[in-house]
Design an enzyme around this catalytic site. Structure first.
Site, PDB file in Angstrom:
ATOM      1  N   GLY A  56       0.986  -1.148   0.029  1.00 56.54           N
ATOM      2  CA  GLY A  56       0.013   0.231   0.012  1.00 56.54           C
ATOM      3  C   GLY A  56       0.948   1.356   0.017  1.00 56.54           C
ATOM      4  N   HIS A  80       4.871   2.384  -7.768  1.00 61.35           N
ATOM      5  CA  HIS A  80       3.830   1.458  -7.821  1.00 61.35           C
ATOM      6  C   HIS A  80       3.025   1.494  -9.133  1.00 61.35           C
ATOM      7  CE1 HIS A  80       4.316   1.658  -3.458  1.00 61.35           C
ATOM      8  NE2 HIS A  80       4.494   0.269  -3.682  1.00 61.35           N
TER       9      HIS A  80
END
Lengths: 286, 286
Positions: free
Chosen positions: B35, B41
């Protein structure tokens, strides 16, 4: 005529076959073996055939799980007979990878750590054995991706390890345990039995006799682990050619040491008879 | 309007979704994250979306890979924003299992042993870290069964470990490495950067400066590892608030120690800046 299983010798062929099973929604059962198939394996394959559309029998004498090079060298190999037994029992695929195919760069750097089973019972007596088992089983699971896998209770610690491997690492498959298949005199079937002389073959029945003695004294009220171990050792000592490794009881779910001999127990024994080390076990509910 | 990824929070839902993808022959990409998604990402998810039919982004702050409880507690969490970033970047599923779901009986007994990576570089500085990474990645592979998985080069040792995990344990999938995404001043993007003060944020650029200095002296002819390490350490020493852990070079395929600075090398650095430990690396071909 008995049906014929397809023999696949490369990982690539096996992966392709598996992908084809997936496309056709075929439920896949895996029976992982080191060959030298006997009636114990037969019962696993037959059970798999009764509950799965496709039955993969893997035959691979896994060098990772042999600490002793001599034991590896003498491990019985009989591939033609194995193919016949597997086919007759209901295998649809026999997967026979070479060592070169499974470990192209030698022993793997990344392995599966069996945790407590590395040093317990068989793990304690055979350093590296349980790690070798866990690593090869994980690799076979990844290659064959079974919906169900079938293991015999004879290698009870291996079965316990496989259950934990599956749940701890999230392999989404069902582990089916099948009872030990025995000769008429009680000796647990094992590929290693073939190496026993006639005299040793008779002496080897002492493992099962010690287990039954253990079960009986628990039934008669024994609750003390030390007393149980002494009684079982006494039975084995009557065969002077048999060298006991351990004879004990463990909780059957995780092989932890029972404080008192109560609940769901497993009696486990290991001993060397002539040239081979044999193991056996027995369930006792109290 | 941006497309919306489905959020799945249980292993069962994820396994069902995966089975459905298999039936429909959808190629699945996995981007495993903890996360706090950033542009690094984003580049992984976009790449996965460009090459796979379904993109699973897993978000799980894995307790197994934190040796330091404080680091785990302070690790940034921003699930709503993450769902938005994942969706915008092309994720079709965001898998957000709870710790209870992933480890119902606490830390797993059976784990993946990262072998040499347990004690190398990051492994050496963070005991248990690489084992935690290997174990969670294997479990995520088993649950999501990706055809391809995407990892950033920022965690270069993790990437190397994952490559070996996949080949040694026979996970039949492709590992795609994506380049480090940097801020304009060279700082490698990291979820941990959010915890830096304004002053620390500026000091942190010394990691990248040290790497570039290392690359330059190799280009200028330096072939000695000790000399390279001293030069890089000298650059870091100019920022007295930055505590260097290591600054070194390794062979890029397996992170072995180069005898001479030749071939396909990777410069790697780790240092603590204020409250956080940062890492970075740079490829050098010689």
């Amino acid at each position: 005529m008995s049906p014929t299983a397809r023999r696949l010798s490369s990982i690539e062929e096996m992966v392709d076959a598996r992908a084809d099973f997936a496309r056709r929604s075929r439920a896949v059962g895996l029976v992982a073996t080191m060959g030298a198939l006997h009636d114990g394996h037969r019962s696993l394959i037959e059970r798999a055939a009764a509950t799965c559309d496709e039955v993969v029998v893997s035959i691979f004498v896994n060098p990772l799980q042999f600490g002793n090079a001599d034991d590896l060298r003498h491990y019985p190999r009989q591939i033609e007979r194995d193919l016949e037994i597997a086919s007759q029992s209901g295998a649809t695929v026999v997967f026979t990878p070479t060592e070169e195919e499974m470990f192209p760069s030698g022993p793997p750097a990344v392995t599966v750590d069996p945790g407590p089973y590395a040093t317990l019972l068989e793990g304690g007596s055979r350093p590296g054995h349980m790690r070798g088992v866990a690593t090869i089983v994980a690799k076979l699971f990844n290659i064959t991706r079974p919906d169900r896998t079938f293991f015999g209770e004879k290698d009870f610690e291996q079965l316990t390890l496989v259950r934990h491997l599956v749940s701890d690492l999230g392999f989404g498959l069902e582990v089916i345990a099948m009872p030990i298949v025995r000769e008429v005199d009680g000796l647990a079937m094992s590929s290693r039995n073939a190496r026993l002389s006639e005299a040793e073959r008779i002496q080897a029945t002492v493992l099962h006799r010690a287990l039954r003695r253990g079960a009986r004294i628990i039934e008669e009220g024994c609750r003390d682990l030390g007393e149980l171990e002494r009684e079982m050792a006494t039975v084995v000592a009557r065969e002077p050619e048999v060298a006991l490794d351990y004879a004990t009881a463990r909780m059957s779910d995780d092989l932890s040491v029972p404080i008192r001999l109560e609940g769901s127990l497993r009696l486990l024994i290991a001993a060397t008879v002539g040239p081979v080390r044999l193991i056996d076990n027995l369930a006792v509910e109290r």
